[in-house]
Design a protein around this motif. Sequence first.
Motif, PDB file in Angstrom:
ATOM      1  N   ILE A  20      25.630  82.981 -39.785  1.00 18.67           N
ATOM      2  CA  ILE A  20      24.345  83.672 -39.603  1.00 18.67           C
ATOM      3  C   ILE A  20      23.278  82.615 -39.827  1.00 18.67           C
ATOM      4  N   ARG A  31      14.119  76.903 -33.897  1.00 13.14           N
ATOM      5  CA  ARG A  31      15.380  77.096 -33.168  1.00 13.14           C
ATOM      6  C   ARG A  31      16.472  76.352 -33.917  1.00 13.14           C
ATOM      7  N   ALA A  71      19.029  79.324 -30.158  1.00 15.75           N
ATOM      8  CA  ALA A  71      19.381  80.357 -31.126  1.00 15.75           C
ATOM      9  C   ALA A  71      18.321  80.325 -32.210  1.00 15.75           C
ATOM     10  N   HIS A  72      18.026  81.486 -32.777  1.00 15.96           N
ATOM     11  CA  HIS A  72      16.930  81.615 -33.735  1.00 15.96           C
ATOM     12  C   HIS A  72      17.422  82.195 -35.054  1.00 15.96           C
ATOM     13  N   ASN A  74      18.417  84.442 -38.021  1.00 13.40           N
ATOM     14  CA  ASN A  74      19.106  85.724 -38.101  1.00 13.40           C
ATOM     15  C   ASN A  74      20.041  85.999 -36.928  1.00 13.40           C
ATOM     16  N   ASP A  75      20.114  85.091 -35.946  1.00 13.32           N
ATOM     17  CA  ASP A  75      21.141  85.216 -34.901  1.00 13.32           C
ATOM     18  C   ASP A  75      22.485  84.863 -35.522  1.00 13.32           C
ATOM     19  N   MET A  77      25.895  82.834 -34.879  1.00 10.76           N
ATOM     20  CA  MET A  77      26.549  81.825 -34.048  1.00 10.76           C
ATOM     21  C   MET A  77      28.051  82.016 -34.181  1.00 10.76           C
ATOM     22  N   VAL A  99      25.769  82.852 -29.013  1.00 10.36           N
ATOM     23  CA  VAL A  99      24.799  83.481 -29.900  1.00 10.36           C
ATOM     24  C   VAL A  99      24.975  84.988 -29.739  1.00 10.36           C
ATOM     25  N   GLU A 100      25.028  85.666 -30.894  1.00 10.64           N
ATOM     26  CA  GLU A 100      25.157  87.123 -30.898  1.00 10.64           C
ATOM     27  C   GLU A 100      23.888  87.700 -31.515  1.00 10.64           C
ATOM     28  N   LYS A 101      23.346  88.702 -30.858  1.00 11.31           N
ATOM     29  CA  LYS A 101      22.148  89.387 -31.347  1.00 11.31           C
ATOM     30  C   LYS A 101      22.568  90.618 -32.150  1.00 11.31           C
ATOM     31  N   ARG A 106      26.072  89.089 -26.472  1.00  5.40           N
ATOM     32  CA  ARG A 106      26.604  87.745 -26.755  1.00  5.40           C
ATOM     33  C   ARG A 106      26.411  86.872 -25.524  1.00  5.40           C
ATOM     34  N   THR A 109      25.873  79.613 -25.531  1.00  2.00           N
ATOM     35  CA  THR A 109      24.760  78.695 -25.780  1.00  2.00           C
ATOM     36  C   THR A 109      25.172  77.251 -25.582  1.00  2.00           C
TER      37      THR A 109
END
Length: 182
Positions: A20, A31, A71-72, A74-75, A77, A99-101, A106, A109
């Motif tokens: 996370i 990022r 990816a940002h 709280n995403d 990985m 990357v999973e939101k 998903r 990346t």
Amino acid sequence: MTNTETSKRVSDSETSQVQILNQSHLNGYDRLFGGQLMSWMDIVAAVSARRHSGKNVTTVRVDGLEFHLPAHANDIMSIHAHVAYVGSTSMYVRVEAYVEKLDGSRELTNRAWFIMVALDENEKNIPKRSRYIHSALDVDPLKRGRDVKELKAGYVIFICCFDFFGKHHRKGRNRGKNKRNR
């Protein structure tokens, strides 16, 4: 030793890691820092290669590292690896990062090929003789074969281009330096 004792399935080397993202993983643009992701990918590749070889391993080369999406914070990985090809001394490990939101979506990346070698107790590379066998449990062995062909084709093109431009460029610089030093 029989062939089945030295052979392994692709699924034997499959490895995953999940992170996370928090502020310590981000760069100045909020990022994911690419070096952090590459470090995680290298670890997952090493675990995959160790599972295959049963030995300590080291990274020899990373080919085709591609950054598709950022990816940002709280995403999630999700990084996945498997040994796709084994040569006489090296193992080609395919690593993909997603990357999973929070909504469960998903997206790919990053992906790369990590070329690894197994090491003996003196830290010398060990020849690998085992090859992969596939079973119905393995994920699409024909696709894995195409991946290796793509890798080899890209690798040969990269080396040829590097040799052409690298040698030409070095000769030009060396010739100038040698004349000045005489």
